[in-house]
Design an enzyme around this catalytic site. Structure first.
Site, short mmCIF file in Angstrom:
data_model
loop_
_atom_site.label_atom_id
_atom_site.label_comp_id
_atom_site.label_asym_id
_atom_site.label_seq_id
_atom_site.Cartn_x
_atom_site.Cartn_y
_atom_site.Cartn_z
N ARG A 35 1.31 -0.95 0.14
CA ARG A 35 -0.08 0.04 -0.10
C ARG A 35 0.85 1.54 -0.29
O ARG A 35 2.30 1.31 0.59
CB ARG A 35 -0.74 -0.12 0.70
CG ARG A 35 -1.84 -1.00 1.80
CD ARG A 35 -2.25 -1.10 2.74
NE ARG A 35 -3.37 -2.67 2.02
CZ ARG A 35 -3.12 -3.78 2.98
NH1 ARG A 35 -2.40 -3.57 3.05
NH2 ARG A 35 -4.38 -4.77 2.65
N LYS A 62 -2.40 -2.06 7.43
CA LYS A 62 -4.01 -2.38 7.71
C LYS A 62 -4.81 -3.14 8.31
O LYS A 62 -5.81 -2.93 9.54
CB LYS A 62 -4.62 -2.55 5.73
CG LYS A 62 -6.02 -1.80 6.15
CD LYS A 62 -7.04 -2.33 4.57
CE LYS A 62 -8.20 -2.23 4.10
NZ LYS A 62 -8.86 -1.68 3.21
N HIS A 125 -1.80 3.86 -5.77
CA HIS A 125 -2.66 1.93 -5.28
C HIS A 125 -3.08 1.59 -6.59
O HIS A 125 -2.61 0.38 -5.96
CB HIS A 125 -3.80 2.68 -4.66
CG HIS A 125 -3.93 1.62 -3.71
ND1 HIS A 125 -4.79 0.41 -4.44
CD2 HIS A 125 -4.33 1.67 -2.46
CE1 HIS A 125 -5.43 -0.11 -3.54
NE2 HIS A 125 -4.70 -0.28 -1.99
N ARG A 128 -0.76 -2.01 -6.91
CA ARG A 128 -1.49 -3.60 -6.09
C ARG A 128 -2.00 -3.94 -7.06
O ARG A 128 -2.08 -5.00 -6.92
CB ARG A 128 -1.95 -3.02 -5.15
CG ARG A 128 -1.04 -2.40 -3.82
CD ARG A 128 -1.70 -2.32 -2.73
NE ARG A 128 -2.18 -2.74 -1.85
CZ ARG A 128 -2.64 -3.73 -1.40
NH1 ARG A 128 -1.21 -3.97 -0.99
NH2 ARG A 128 -2.87 -4.73 -0.93
N HIS A 152 -2.88 -9.26 2.12
CA HIS A 152 -5.09 -9.34 2.56
C HIS A 152 -5.36 -10.47 3.48
O HIS A 152 -5.02 -11.61 3.23
CB HIS A 152 -5.47 -9.72 1.15
CG HIS A 152 -5.54 -8.89 -0.04
ND1 HIS A 152 -6.15 -8.76 -1.20
CD2 HIS A 152 -5.62 -7.69 0.60
CE1 HIS A 152 -5.97 -7.64 -2.01
NE2 HIS A 152 -5.60 -6.78 -1.12
N TYR A 162 -9.02 -21.18 9.64
CA TYR A 162 -7.37 -22.48 10.23
C TYR A 162 -6.75 -22.15 9.20
O TYR A 162 -5.31 -23.04 8.95
CB TYR A 162 -8.25 -23.77 9.15
CG TYR A 162 -9.38 -24.10 10.98
CD1 TYR A 162 -9.07 -25.32 11.40
CD2 TYR A 162 -10.66 -24.06 9.89
CE1 TYR A 162 -10.06 -25.54 12.58
CE2 TYR A 162 -11.62 -24.66 11.10
CZ TYR A 162 -11.39 -25.40 12.79
OH TYR A 162 -12.09 -25.24 13.06
#
Length: 191
Positions: A35, A62, A125, A128, A152, A162
């Site tokens: 970012r 983030k 940005h 990305r 993310h 999991y």
């Protein structure tokens, strides 16, 4: 972004004639695709050029989890160039007004505007989205590795509980492949 247009953008960035460390930030951004705030707040204490890894602390992320960014040979070299300019300061990319602060959140976008790219064409940005699109379209890398590289979180809450793998080895290989791919695009590779 299309691969051909990405190559044009990379060549334009190489021709940027503004502030030296702004150009380096714009050169590094497509390779690491963090970012924009994470890039401009990068500190020299977070970057281990010998181990080729940049560890972004949780407080800057983030998702509030530390993020490890594998650095390709090309990115290590770009950071070495930056170190020659700003290594005595806290921030890799300091403000032009005060080295005690990071560069402005608009610096990379302003550089892109100077190169003739509108906000509809490219933003800080946008590196990305470019990386995500081209890496996924390559078919070379798992979606999980790409998503982890983008820092993310998993939208499936059960799966997230999991699946805690970082896909580190794949991400290291992907980082080098991606930088090599960007170099090929910059040189006008047939895509």
């Amino acid at each position: 972004m299309e691969a051909k247009r990405a190559g044009e953008l990379l060549r334009a960035i190489d021709g940027y004639e503004g502030q030296g460390f702004t150009k380096l930030a714009m050169q590094i951004a497509p390779h690491v695709f963090v970012r924009p705030g994470e890039l401009r707040h990068a500190e020299w204490t977070e970057i281990d050029l010998d181990a080729a890894v940049w560890t972004i602390p949780a407080g800057k992320m983030k998702m509030r989890k530390p993020h490890h960014v594998p650095l390709s040979k090309q990115v290590v070299e770009l950071f070495r160039q930056a170190k020659a300019l700003t290594g005595a300061y806290r921030y890799v990319f300091p403000s032009v007004r005060s080295t005690a602060r990071p560069m402005s959140d608009n610096t990379i976008n302003a550089g892109l505007r100077r190169l003739g790219y509108t906000t509809d064409e490219m933003t800080a940005h946008g590196f990305r989205a470019m990386a995500s699109t081209l890496l996924n379209e390559s078919g070379e890398w798992s979606a999980d590795a790409i998503e982890r590289a983008l820092a993310h979180g998993d939208t499936d809450k059960v799966r997230a509980a999991y699946h805690r793998g970082t896909h580190w080895q794949e991400r290291v290989a992907m980082a080098q492949w991606w930088s090599n791919h960007l170099d090929a695009l910059r040189k006008g590779a047939d895509v």
